[in-house]
Motif scaffolding. Structure first.
Motif, PDB file in Angstrom:
ATOM      1  N   ALA A  80     -10.345  -1.794  -8.040  1.00  0.00           N
ATOM      2  CA  ALA A  80      -9.359  -1.249  -7.100  1.00  0.00           C
ATOM      3  C   ALA A  80      -7.938  -1.482  -7.599  1.00  0.00           C
ATOM      4  N   VAL A  81      -7.689  -2.659  -8.189  1.00  0.00           N
ATOM      5  CA  VAL A  81      -6.354  -2.951  -8.738  1.00  0.00           C
ATOM      6  C   VAL A  81      -6.053  -2.011  -9.901  1.00  0.00           C
ATOM      7  N   LEU A  82      -7.021  -1.822 -10.782  1.00  0.00           N
ATOM      8  CA  LEU A  82      -6.797  -1.002 -11.973  1.00  0.00           C
ATOM      9  C   LEU A  82      -6.631   0.478 -11.638  1.00  0.00           C
ATOM     10  N   HIS A  83      -7.352   0.948 -10.614  1.00  0.00           N
ATOM     11  CA  HIS A  83      -7.346   2.377 -10.299  1.00  0.00           C
ATOM     12  C   HIS A  83      -6.565   2.702  -9.026  1.00  0.00           C
ATOM     13  N   GLU A 119      -3.527  -2.532   0.113  1.00  0.00           N
ATOM     14  CA  GLU A 119      -3.291  -1.929  -1.196  1.00  0.00           C
ATOM     15  C   GLU A 119      -3.141  -3.067  -2.209  1.00  0.00           C
ATOM     16  N   PRO A 120      -4.169  -3.347  -3.013  1.00  0.00           N
ATOM     17  CA  PRO A 120      -4.139  -4.490  -3.937  1.00  0.00           C
ATOM     18  C   PRO A 120      -3.229  -4.214  -5.132  1.00  0.00           C
ATOM     19  N   LEU A 121      -2.304  -5.127  -5.385  1.00  0.00           N
ATOM     20  CA  LEU A 121      -1.343  -4.960  -6.476  1.00  0.00           C
ATOM     21  C   LEU A 121      -1.599  -5.904  -7.636  1.00  0.00           C
ATOM     22  N   SER A 122      -2.047  -7.125  -7.359  1.00  0.00           N
ATOM     23  CA  SER A 122      -2.261  -8.106  -8.427  1.00  0.00           C
ATOM     24  C   SER A 122      -3.374  -9.065  -8.022  1.00  0.00           C
ATOM     25  N   ILE A 123      -4.045  -9.592  -9.037  1.00  0.00           N
ATOM     26  CA  ILE A 123      -4.948 -10.730  -8.855  1.00  0.00           C
ATOM     27  C   ILE A 123      -4.238 -11.938  -9.438  1.00  0.00           C
ATOM     28  N   ASP A 147     -12.170   5.712  -1.396  1.00  0.00           N
ATOM     29  CA  ASP A 147     -11.766   6.816  -2.262  1.00  0.00           C
ATOM     30  C   ASP A 147     -10.256   7.047  -2.197  1.00  0.00           C
ATOM     31  N   GLN A 148      -9.635   6.596  -1.119  1.00  0.00           N
ATOM     32  CA  GLN A 148      -8.189   6.776  -0.943  1.00  0.00           C
ATOM     33  C   GLN A 148      -7.425   5.957  -1.984  1.00  0.00           C
ATOM     34  N   THR A 149      -6.431   6.565  -2.606  1.00  0.00           N
ATOM     35  CA  THR A 149      -5.622   5.881  -3.606  1.00  0.00           C
ATOM     36  C   THR A 149      -4.193   5.743  -3.117  1.00  0.00           C
ATOM     37  N   PHE A 150      -3.415   4.934  -3.825  1.00  0.00           N
ATOM     38  CA  PHE A 150      -1.998   4.751  -3.495  1.00  0.00           C
ATOM     39  C   PHE A 150      -1.192   4.750  -4.788  1.00  0.00           C
ATOM     40  N   GLU A 151       0.083   4.993  -4.665  1.00  0.00           N
ATOM     41  CA  GLU A 151       0.952   5.002  -5.836  1.00  0.00           C
ATOM     42  C   GLU A 151       1.396   3.583  -6.147  1.00  0.00           C
TER      43      GLU A 151
END
Length: 329
Positions: free
Chosen positions: A157-160, A181-185, A218-222
């Motif tokens: 999810a973070v990568l895509h 919306e995951p931004l970093s691990i 399936d929903q993505t974010f910028e």
């Protein structure tokens, strides 16, 4: 004017087959004559001849297991040797494998280091490398032992840039259903956190061990620009993992004289300065006043006292009083 020779479709197909074979070899695939015949849509006899031709390529070797004959490219033999400092850096990185114990990434980290070290020209000095660079883990991420698949889901999810639906347990024990919306691990104090934006756009570090269920939608974010989100800036004033809701202040801590050498050679925070006086040591830092900072101060016991800010000093004094009453009881 001379006429142009028409292209030969058989020659073109032959070239395409050679390119496909080389592509497979460069990707580390292994072929026998039957798998190669199926891959190139040719007869096994032709595949056998192509395998013989491929053996003339750098790094391609054959292996026999009874009557079965395969070819494979030794990528280490054809890839450029990494510089010596790069190989050492890979060993430092590989020492972090205990953080990922119980997951597929534990093996991946080890294999990545072996790949880099195996291609260096000074392989002899890297003998017993798994003991020469060691990461001393404190506790570790216990959730990986039975929930490594959830980490895989979060990483994808973070990568895509895919929205996550999670079942999360707060520190208080309250359960929540969230869309984030995951931004970093982030790895902090040997534990995993997922830094993500909630529905209101606020950042929060979600503890991996308290994510009870996760589903990548399936929903993505910028993904935000570096000006909008930079982990280095986000955690610049943090004394740990806490982010929002806590004030950033100038903190002054007074330590006893016997801490002078340690304080001058230890870095608790990037903003710290250390002043050694005849009978004490002053440690100054510009940090977010949070429970982690308080726990750090209390860890010094009677060896430290807060000089400022006043509210922090009073808070520590109150907690010390509560500890005293607890021991008295």
């Amino acid at each position: 004017m001379p006429s142009r020779t028409p292209s030969d479709p058989h020659r073109s197909a032959s070239v395409d087959r050679h390119f496909l074979l080389v592509e497979d070899l460069l990707r580390g695939k292994e072929h026998d004559r039957h798998s190669l015949a199926k891959r190139l849509d040719i007869k096994p006899a032709m595949a056998h001849r192509l395998m013989n031709a491929a053996l003339r390529l750098p790094g391609v070797t054959e292996h026999r297991d009874g009557r079965r004959r395969t070819i494979k490219m030794d990528l280490a033999a054809v890839a450029p040797a990494p510089p010596y400092p790069t190989a050492v850096a890979a060993c430092f990185g590989a020492s972090l494998w205990p953080l990922f114990e119980g997951s597929t990434y534990e093996r991946g980290i080890r294999e990545a280091a072996r790949d880099v070290v195996g291609r260096t020209r000074r392989r002899s000095v890297f003998k017993d490398i798994d003991r020469k660079f060691w990461f001393l883990r404190r506790g570790g991420e216990v959730a990986l032992l039975d929930r490594s698949a959830q980490l895989d889901e979060i990483i994808e999810a973070v990568l895509h840039h895919r929205v996550l639906s999670v079942e999360y347990t707060r520190f208080t024990g309250a359960a929540q259903h969230l869309r984030i919306e995951p931004l970093s691990i982030v790895v902090h104090d040997h534990q995993f956190y997922v830094v993500a934006r909630d529905g209101e756009g606020k950042l929060h570090p979600y503890r991996f061990a308290r994510i009870r269920a996760v589903d990548a939608l399936d929903q993505t974010f910028e993904y935000p620009s570096r000006n909008e989100y930079d982990p280095g800036q986000v955690f610049r004033d943090s004394f740990g993992i806490f982010l929002l809701g806590k004030p950033v202040q100038d903190v002054v801590l007074k330590l006893k004289k016997n801490w002078a050498t340690y304080a001058q050679s230890h870095r608790w925070h990037a903003s710290q300065t250390v002043t050694v006086a005849p009978d004490h040591v002053l440690v100054r830092m510009h940090v977010r006043v949070c429970p982690e900072l308080e726990a750090w101060i209390l860890g010094f016991g009677e060896e430290a006292q807060v000089v400022g800010p006043k509210a922090l000093r009073e808070r520590i004094e109150k907690r010390v009083g509560e500890m005293r009453r607890g021991y008295s009881a």
